[in-house]
Design a protein around this motif. Structure first.
Motif, PDB file in Angstrom:
ATOM      1  N   ILE A  22       0.840  -1.201   0.000  1.00  0.00           N
ATOM      2  CA  ILE A  22       0.000   0.000   0.000  1.00  0.00           C
ATOM      3  C   ILE A  22       0.875   1.252   0.000  1.00  0.00           C
ATOM      4  O   ILE A  22       0.622   2.205  -0.747  1.00  0.00           O
ATOM      5  CB  ILE A  22      -0.964   0.002   1.213  1.00  0.00           C
ATOM      6  N   ILE A  23       1.912   1.248   0.813  1.00  0.00           N
ATOM      7  CA  ILE A  23       2.821   2.397   0.881  1.00  0.00           C
ATOM      8  C   ILE A  23       3.540   2.584  -0.453  1.00  0.00           C
ATOM      9  O   ILE A  23       3.661   3.708  -0.957  1.00  0.00           O
ATOM     10  CB  ILE A  23       3.832   2.231   2.035  1.00  0.00           C
ATOM     11  N   ARG A  25       2.512   1.628  -3.475  1.00  0.00           N
ATOM     12  CA  ARG A  25       1.552   2.117  -4.460  1.00  0.00           C
ATOM     13  C   ARG A  25       1.241   3.599  -4.248  1.00  0.00           C
ATOM     14  O   ARG A  25       1.149   4.371  -5.200  1.00  0.00           O
ATOM     15  CB  ARG A  25       0.253   1.307  -4.409  1.00  0.00           C
ATOM     16  N   THR A  26       1.073   3.973  -2.986  1.00  0.00           N
ATOM     17  CA  THR A  26       0.798   5.375  -2.664  1.00  0.00           C
ATOM     18  C   THR A  26       1.969   6.251  -3.108  1.00  0.00           C
ATOM     19  O   THR A  26       1.765   7.332  -3.664  1.00  0.00           O
ATOM     20  CB  THR A  26       0.542   5.543  -1.152  1.00  0.00           C
ATOM     21  N   GLU A  29       1.782   6.735  -6.841  1.00  0.00           N
ATOM     22  CA  GLU A  29       0.688   7.652  -7.188  1.00  0.00           C
ATOM     23  C   GLU A  29       1.034   9.097  -6.856  1.00  0.00           C
ATOM     24  O   GLU A  29       0.693  10.010  -7.604  1.00  0.00           O
ATOM     25  CB  GLU A  29      -0.587   7.259  -6.441  1.00  0.00           C
ATOM     26  N   GLU A  30       1.705   9.305  -5.723  1.00  0.00           N
ATOM     27  CA  GLU A  30       2.003  10.665  -5.266  1.00  0.00           C
ATOM     28  C   GLU A  30       3.405  11.131  -5.648  1.00  0.00           C
ATOM     29  O   GLU A  30       3.803  12.235  -5.270  1.00  0.00           O
ATOM     30  CB  GLU A  30       1.807  10.742  -3.749  1.00  0.00           C
ATOM     31  N   ILE A  37       6.447   8.805   2.430  1.00  0.00           N
ATOM     32  CA  ILE A  37       5.100   8.342   2.791  1.00  0.00           C
ATOM     33  C   ILE A  37       5.044   7.981   4.276  1.00  0.00           C
ATOM     34  O   ILE A  37       4.124   8.386   4.994  1.00  0.00           O
ATOM     35  CB  ILE A  37       4.672   7.135   1.926  1.00  0.00           C
TER      36      ILE A  37
END
Length: 83
Positions: A22-23, A25-26, A29-30, A37
């Motif tokens: 999740i981290i 992927r985030t 994206e960012e 993150i």
């Protein structure tokens, strides 16, 4: 935020594979790296925790000033303002 080499402290953490994904992927994206993150998430968490502690303290002080000491009195007071 630019940091010098000596402004960092190395720590080790263990994350579940799911949270790590999740981290990652985030970060994609960012357009942020993994540590950015993590740092942002910790900063947000700690700020919220501090803010809620302040809110609870304010609530306790307000309850003491008004003589409210239990949930029933709180609900009655709130209902009075709503009417």
């Amino acid at each position: 935020m630019t940091r010098g080499l000596y402004d960092l402290i190395m720590k080790s953490i263990t994350l579940s594979p799911k949270l790590s994904r999740i981290i990652e992927r985030t970060g994609i994206e960012e357009k942020k790296d993994f540590m950015q993150i993590i740092e942002e998430a910790l900063r947000i968490y700690l700020n919220r925790k501090k803010r809620w502690a302040e809110i609870r303290k304010w609530g306790a002080v307000s309850a003491k000033k008004t003589g409210v000491s239990n949930m029933r009195q709180i609900e009655k007071t709130v209902d009075g303002f709503r009417r």
